[in-house]
Scaffold this motif. Structure first.
Motif, PDB file in Angstrom:
ATOM      1  N   MET A   1       0.697  -1.313  -0.038  1.00 20.12           N
ATOM      2  CA  MET A   1       0.307   0.282   0.124  1.00 20.12           C
ATOM      3  C   MET A   1       0.950   1.024  -0.308  1.00 20.12           C
ATOM      4  N   CYS A   2       2.212   1.005   0.631  1.00 21.57           N
ATOM      5  CA  CYS A   2       2.509   2.537   0.920  1.00 21.57           C
ATOM      6  C   CYS A   2       3.331   2.297  -0.594  1.00 21.57           C
ATOM      7  N   ALA A   3       4.008   1.608  -1.141  1.00 20.68           N
ATOM      8  CA  ALA A   3       5.064   1.610  -2.569  1.00 20.68           C
ATOM      9  C   ALA A   3       3.599   2.531  -3.607  1.00 20.68           C
ATOM     10  N   MET A   4       2.245   1.933  -3.476  1.00 22.45           N
ATOM     11  CA  MET A   4       1.380   2.461  -4.967  1.00 22.45           C
ATOM     12  C   MET A   4       0.730   4.000  -4.005  1.00 22.45           C
ATOM     13  N   HIS A   5       1.001   4.447  -2.363  1.00 23.67           N
ATOM     14  CA  HIS A   5       0.655   5.797  -2.107  1.00 23.67           C
ATOM     15  C   HIS A   5       1.733   6.772  -2.935  1.00 23.67           C
ATOM     16  N   GLU A   6       3.017   6.144  -2.211  1.00 23.12           N
ATOM     17  CA  GLU A   6       4.137   6.877  -3.135  1.00 23.12           C
ATOM     18  C   GLU A   6       4.440   7.244  -4.123  1.00 23.12           C
ATOM     19  N   MET A   7       4.571   6.127  -5.551  1.00 20.69           N
ATOM     20  CA  MET A   7       5.016   6.394  -6.450  1.00 20.69           C
ATOM     21  C   MET A   7       3.488   6.378  -6.939  1.00 20.69           C
ATOM     22  N   GLU A   8       2.414   6.597  -6.785  1.00 21.91           N
ATOM     23  CA  GLU A   8       1.193   6.657  -7.187  1.00 21.91           C
ATOM     24  C   GLU A   8       0.564   5.784  -7.804  1.00 21.91           C
ATOM     25  N   ILE A   9       0.794   4.588  -7.923  1.00 16.84           N
ATOM     26  CA  ILE A   9       0.576   3.283  -8.703  1.00 16.84           C
ATOM     27  C   ILE A   9      -1.355   2.805  -8.588  1.00 16.84           C
ATOM     28  N   ASP A  10      -1.845   3.361  -9.859  1.00 18.37           N
ATOM     29  CA  ASP A  10      -3.467   3.096 -10.023  1.00 18.37           C
ATOM     30  C   ASP A  10      -3.641   1.005 -10.243  1.00 18.37           C
ATOM     31  N   ALA A  11      -2.556   1.100 -10.151  1.00 22.16           N
ATOM     32  CA  ALA A  11      -3.297  -0.481 -10.583  1.00 22.16           C
ATOM     33  C   ALA A  11      -2.119  -1.315  -9.738  1.00 22.16           C
ATOM     34  N   LEU A  12      -2.255  -2.653  -9.099  1.00 24.40           N
ATOM     35  CA  LEU A  12      -1.325  -3.387  -8.491  1.00 24.40           C
ATOM     36  C   LEU A  12      -1.309  -4.330  -9.065  1.00 24.40           C
ATOM     37  N   ALA A  13      -0.719  -5.659  -9.300  1.00 22.22           N
ATOM     38  CA  ALA A  13      -0.179  -6.973  -9.997  1.00 22.22           C
ATOM     39  C   ALA A  13       0.421  -8.146  -9.122  1.00 22.22           C
ATOM     40  N   MET A  14       0.207  -8.645  -7.455  1.00 20.90           N
ATOM     41  CA  MET A  14       1.260  -9.003  -6.877  1.00 20.90           C
ATOM     42  C   MET A  14       0.922 -10.868  -7.076  1.00 20.90           C
ATOM     43  N   MET A  15       2.113 -11.650  -7.703  1.00 24.65           N
ATOM     44  CA  MET A  15       2.013 -12.787  -7.266  1.00 24.65           C
ATOM     45  C   MET A  15       2.933 -13.395  -7.003  1.00 24.65           C
ATOM     46  N   GLU A  16       2.451 -14.918  -6.449  1.00 23.21           N
ATOM     47  CA  GLU A  16       3.057 -15.502  -5.361  1.00 23.21           C
ATOM     48  C   GLU A  16       3.434 -14.535  -3.958  1.00 23.21           C
ATOM     49  N   THR A  17       2.328 -14.499  -3.874  1.00 20.94           N
ATOM     50  CA  THR A  17       2.496 -13.402  -2.192  1.00 20.94           C
ATOM     51  C   THR A  17       2.507 -14.191  -1.442  1.00 20.94           C
ATOM     52  N   ASN A  18       2.753 -15.298  -1.200  1.00 17.59           N
ATOM     53  CA  ASN A  18       2.580 -16.653   0.084  1.00 17.59           C
ATOM     54  C   ASN A  18       1.752 -16.397   1.042  1.00 17.59           C
ATOM     55  N   ILE A  19       0.612 -15.848   0.785  1.00 16.33           N
ATOM     56  CA  ILE A  19      -0.551 -15.559   1.671  1.00 16.33           C
ATOM     57  C   ILE A  19      -2.086 -16.598   1.090  1.00 16.33           C
ATOM     58  N   ASN A  20      -2.297 -17.093   2.724  1.00 18.92           N
ATOM     59  CA  ASN A  20      -3.483 -18.043   2.404  1.00 18.92           C
ATOM     60  C   ASN A  20      -4.668 -17.084   2.059  1.00 18.92           C
ATOM     61  N   TRP A  21      -5.247 -16.502   1.306  1.00 15.95           N
ATOM     62  CA  TRP A  21      -5.952 -15.640   1.670  1.00 15.95           C
ATOM     63  C   TRP A  21      -7.071 -16.070   1.643  1.00 15.95           C
ATOM     64  N   THR A  22      -7.474 -16.433   3.203  1.00 10.24           N
ATOM     65  CA  THR A  22      -8.893 -16.741   3.861  1.00 10.24           C
ATOM     66  C   THR A  22      -9.719 -15.661   3.597  1.00 10.24           C
ATOM     67  N   HIS A  23     -11.036 -15.513   4.266  1.00  6.89           N
ATOM     68  CA  HIS A  23     -11.771 -14.095   4.588  1.00  6.89           C
ATOM     69  C   HIS A  23     -11.422 -13.605   5.471  1.00  6.89           C
ATOM     70  N   ASP A  24     -10.810 -13.788   6.291  1.00  2.00           N
ATOM     71  CA  ASP A  24     -10.127 -12.949   7.346  1.00  2.00           C
ATOM     72  C   ASP A  24      -8.398 -11.835   6.728  1.00  2.00           C
ATOM     73  N   ALA A  25      -8.161 -12.475   5.789  1.00  2.00           N
ATOM     74  CA  ALA A  25      -6.905 -11.784   4.763  1.00  2.00           C
ATOM     75  C   ALA A  25      -7.525 -11.189   3.752  1.00  2.00           C
ATOM     76  N   ARG A  26      -8.599 -11.675   3.247  1.00  2.00           N
ATOM     77  CA  ARG A  26      -8.993 -10.460   2.160  1.00  2.00           C
ATOM     78  C   ARG A  26      -9.695  -9.103   3.220  1.00  2.00           C
ATOM     79  N   ALA A  27      -9.862  -9.405   4.224  1.00  2.00           N
ATOM     80  CA  ALA A  27     -10.705  -8.948   4.585  1.00  2.00           C
ATOM     81  C   ALA A  27      -9.489  -7.282   5.669  1.00  2.00           C
ATOM     82  N   SER A  28      -8.319  -7.688   5.855  1.00  2.00           N
ATOM     83  CA  SER A  28      -7.278  -7.352   6.355  1.00  2.00           C
ATOM     84  C   SER A  28      -7.035  -6.234   5.433  1.00  2.00           C
ATOM     85  N   LEU A  29      -7.219  -6.631   3.850  1.00  2.00           N
ATOM     86  CA  LEU A  29      -6.241  -6.402   2.345  1.00  2.00           C
ATOM     87  C   LEU A  29      -7.075  -5.110   2.295  1.00  2.00           C
TER      88      LEU A  29
END
Length: 824
Positions: A1-29
């Motif tokens: 989020m900091c990188a998107m904010h500082e570099m003014e990125i409109d769309a960010l794609a992250m591969m191999e996040t190594n996070i289990n995207w459970t409901h709580d993880a998605r909600a936190s994101l």
């Protein structure tokens, strides 16, 4: 989020996040994204199905922020977790399909660990029936299908992927050639050797791909150093800058942007100012670290932030990378200490509130607090379940209207006419001839476009053998959308009078005078009315006869004035997050007002006066039509649902009157049908469905035949007449002045429409010379109770006139007669 904010990125794609995207993880994101970007963000993730929290190999995440969010039309992810995507709409049925892919490095047949991304995808593919899964190349096939599907809608692919392959790898090359994809960075820097994109090798395996249209829009492309951008990461961040006027077709098309949530006030426990200052200090030190890493000068914003925090900026040439990093770490440690202290204060604050409420209720405070904690846990669990089971919701930023006016459905022998946003069904009476009279009905998707000729009361279809399906046009301009919806909603609410249903005919007028509180209406309730003089049908006479008040009902009397205690109780039970009040007065204000006894007493009196004397309050005469999808993803104008938004205190009075008085009186009178479910205590619609399920299960076990006939009353609440409902309310003890105020307010509503563009300035309402409008507004708290009472009398009449379904066995020795169950 900091990188998107500082570099003014409109769309960010992250591969191999190594996070289990459970409901709580998605909600936190989502929470972090909304906090960082003032609520203007969209996120979509894909990953494993394990319940394990935290680290899990693989996974992808795609995030957009700012004005780009207004273009997000649809989003989704791969069921096996290989990719995510978003469709961004452009001008004239075009757009961009953002795709984020993580392609595993292992080939088919590789032995891998049980929790590797390869093994997770392999297991999912096996469960789907694939006997020889190839996780590495399956994602390329699925993405190709996705690109083909959206290409037919005019969308151009922009693919960001960790391919784990060089450009000339066979399968990868087939994928790019098939979809006409170009490597953006290599094409722009064609004279240079492609730089390595990951730390453990010297090859380029990460790509930003697009077709020729995307390439024309790209003005700059490149890759950052390994330690820049999103960190920690063992891959470099690649980027492209685009000209949005070229990318999305034309800058004259401005999509609707998500409303900013900046400026909202948080009620309840307030975070300490020290915690906010500590967070701002972290942002400052991270910005300093970024400047040192990238050899940039401090910006004016950084200087202003440092001045507001009372922090002296170091000299740019003297601070080292090590010092800057140490300052960031110290800032985090300091913030953590404040968080611990703030958390303890919050816990003490919550405990004080729970203790106070426990003492108000009475009993053991410890047990009551424990029950409160369990209730809070259950509420959180149900909230997560709703988030999983409910479809992704998005505001109404476009609608679809048919290009053709006449459609023919051969199966139902009906001719459909598109009239001001709705379809009118005309019945067939001879070969290719249809009646002029029609009723509102949803046209089937299989209906064919035809040409017609109208002559008197007959409509002649010229080409009944037509095979052309209807063409739908997408409307995205807010002004045009509002014009269509205003016409559609008004025509929808006029249906009872246009179709000349029995309660709208002239012989029924004496009953509905004075908004259903006429002398004739009261005579029907007392049993003194000569129904023969009204020239009604026998069925209607029997129905009105059944409305005669019994001895219990004649003694029922509901107070007109709401007391201070009643007002406080209603507002206390009201959910503060509920949207309310076209005037902008939120439930937070009503709840705060109810806390003070004197203010609550004054407002309860002021609110009751219109109901006590049978007139309308000007502030209550505005209602907003909120337009929602009935079916997820279907925006066709005739299928949209209208949910009304009325003043919060007007709703509060109706809740008090109907929930606490009218319905208990109806139950006590004994006139409610035993076949009526829904809107009744202990007889919910879910219980009715469960009873049906038990019945079917019983017949299945005993191997007997059972027949069910489901029926749905379309536009039910929109076909109810407020004046007619006054009779049912008075029968159950509600005063005539209250009924008149309620019915007159509803019938005089001035209604704008609300879409993603906001609330329209133009409105519609009943005016002299117009066809009258009916309908109880969906979202009003008395609808359920009024229909429960009305339908009960209809069911009683049905029992009196006929037995519903009669089934006779072949030997004629058994006869089964059954009426239907009804629920709201």
């Amino acid at each position: 989020m900091c990188a998107m904010h500082e570099m003014e990125i409109d769309a960010l794609a992250m591969m191999e996040t190594n996070i289990n995207w459970t409901h709580d993880a998605r909600a936190s994101l989502m929470a972090m994204a909304n906090l960082r970007f003032n609520g203007i963000s969209r996120c979509v993730t894909s990953g494993g199905t394990s319940n394990k929290e935290g680290y899990l190999p693989g996974g992808t995440a795609l995030i957009t922020q700012g004005k780009l969010c207004g273009r997000v039309m649809q989003r989704g992810s791969d069921p096996v977790g290989s990719f995510t995507w978003m469709a961004l709409r452009g001008r004239k049925e075009t757009g961009v399909l953002l795709i984020n892919i993580y392609r595993v490095c292992q080939k088919a047949g590789t032995r891998a660990g049980p929790e590797t991304a390869y093994s997770q995808i392999w297991t999912k593919l096996r469960k789907q029936g694939d006997r020889n899964p190839d996780p590495r190349n399956k994602c390329l096939e699925d993405v190709s299908n996705l690109i083909t599907e959206w290409a037919q809608k005019g969308y151009h692919p922009l693919v960001m992927m960790d391919a784990n392959a060089e450009w000339n790898e066979t399968k990868f090359k087939e994928f790019t050639d098939k979809n006409g994809l170009i490597d953006m960075i290599t094409d722009i820097h064609s004279e240079e050797e492609p730089p390595p994109t990951y730390a453990r090798g010297r090859k380029k395996i990460d790509y930003i791909l697009g077709d020729d249209h995307i390439r024309r829009a790209v003005v700059r492309a490149g890759a950052l150093d390994l330690l820049d951008g999103v960190s920690p990461s063992d891959h470099t961040m690649q980027y492209i800058d685009v000209d949005e006027r070229i990318l999305f077709g034309d800058d004259s098309f401005c999509p609707i942007q998500a409303a900013s949530r900046a400026g909202r006030i948080n009620f309840g426990y307030q975070r300490s100012k020290d915690l906010c200052v500590a967070g701002a200090a972290i942002r400052l030190h991270k910005a300093i670290l970024s400047c040192v890493r990238n050899h940039r000068e401090f910006s004016e914003k950084m200087e202003a932030l440092a001045q507001s925090l009372g922090i002296k900026l170091p000299e740019r040439d003297k601070i080292t990378l090590k010092q800057a990093l140490a300052n960031v770490c110290e800032a985090w440690k300091f913030k953590r200490l404040i968080e611990i202290d703030d958390g303890e204060r919050r816990a003490a604050w919550l405990e004080d509130i729970m203790t106070q409420r426990a003492l108000e209720v009475g009993g053991d405070p410890a047990k009551i607090i424990k029950c409160m904690i369990n209730a809070a846990k259950r509420k959180g669990m149900f909230k997560r379940l709703r988030a999983i089971l409910k479809s992704a919701w998005s505001s109404l930023d476009y609608i679809e209207v048919p290009v053709e006016k006449w459609l023919l459905d051969v199966e139902s022998n009906e001719l459909f006419e598109f009239d001001n946003g709705i379809f009118i069904a005309h019945a067939k009476f001879e070969e290719d001839l249809y009646e002029q009279y029609g009723q509102i009905k949803i046209s089937p998707n299989t209906a064919k476009v035809v040409d017609v000729e109208t002559s008197g009361d007959v409509i002649h279809v010229k080409n009944p053998d037509s095979t052309k399906l209807a063409t739908w046009r997408r409307v995205t301009k807010p002004e045009e959308m509002e014009e269509w919806l205003l016409k559609r909603n008004k025509r929808h609410l006029q249906q009872m009078y246009i179709e000349k249903c029995p309660p709208t005919k002239s012989n029924f007028a004496p009953i509905l005078e004075e908004y259903g509180t006429s002398v004739t209406a009261k005579a029907i309730l007392s049993g003194d009315c000569d129904l023969k003089s009204l020239n009604l049908s026998p069925e209607m006479e029997w129905f009105l006869e059944s409305l005669k008040m019994n001895e219990k009902e004649t003694k029922m009397e509901i107070p007109k004035r709401m007391s201070r205690e009643d007002f406080q109780k209603v507002m206390k039970l009201q959910d503060e997050t509920t949207t309310s009040s076209p005037s902008g007065i939120h439930y937070t204000l009503w709840k705060a007002l109810a806390e003070d006894d004197d203010l609550a007493e004054l407002h309860a009196l002021w609110l009751s006066i219109p109901f006590m004397y049978g007139f309308t309050s000007e502030r209550h005469l505005k209602e907003i039509d909120c337009m929602l999808e009935k079916k997820y993803g279907v925006r066709r104008i005739h299928i949209l649902r209208i949910i009304g938004l009325m003043e919060g205190d007007f709703n509060a009075y109706l809740k008090w009157a109907f929930n606490q008085h009218v319905m208990p009186n109806a139950e006590e009178s004994g006139n409610l049908s035993p076949h009526q479910w829904g809107g009744r205590k202990g007889r919910s619609a879910i219980a009715c469905a469960f009873r049906k399920l038990i019945t079917w299960e019983y017949f299945r076990i005993v191997k007997e035949t059972v027949v069910s006939f489901p029926g749905d009353l379309q536009s039910n609440f929109d076909r109810m007449l407020p004046s007619f409902n006054s009779i049912f309310a008075m029968k159950n003890g509600l005063a005539d002045t209250v009924c008149r105020c309620r019915a007159e307010t509803v019938e005089r509503f001035e209604r704008p429409v609300k879409t993603a563009a906001g609330v329209s300035e133009r409105t519609y309402k009943y005016e002299d010379g117009d066809v009258k409008m009916g309908g109880e507004v969906q979202g009003k708290p008395d609808n359920m109770q009024l229909w429960t009472i009305t339908s009960s009398y209809l069911l009683n009449l049905h029992n009196r006139l006929c037995q519903g379904v009669t089934l006779v066995d072949p030997t004629k020795s058994l006869v089964s007669r059954r009426t239907g169950d009804a629920y709201t």
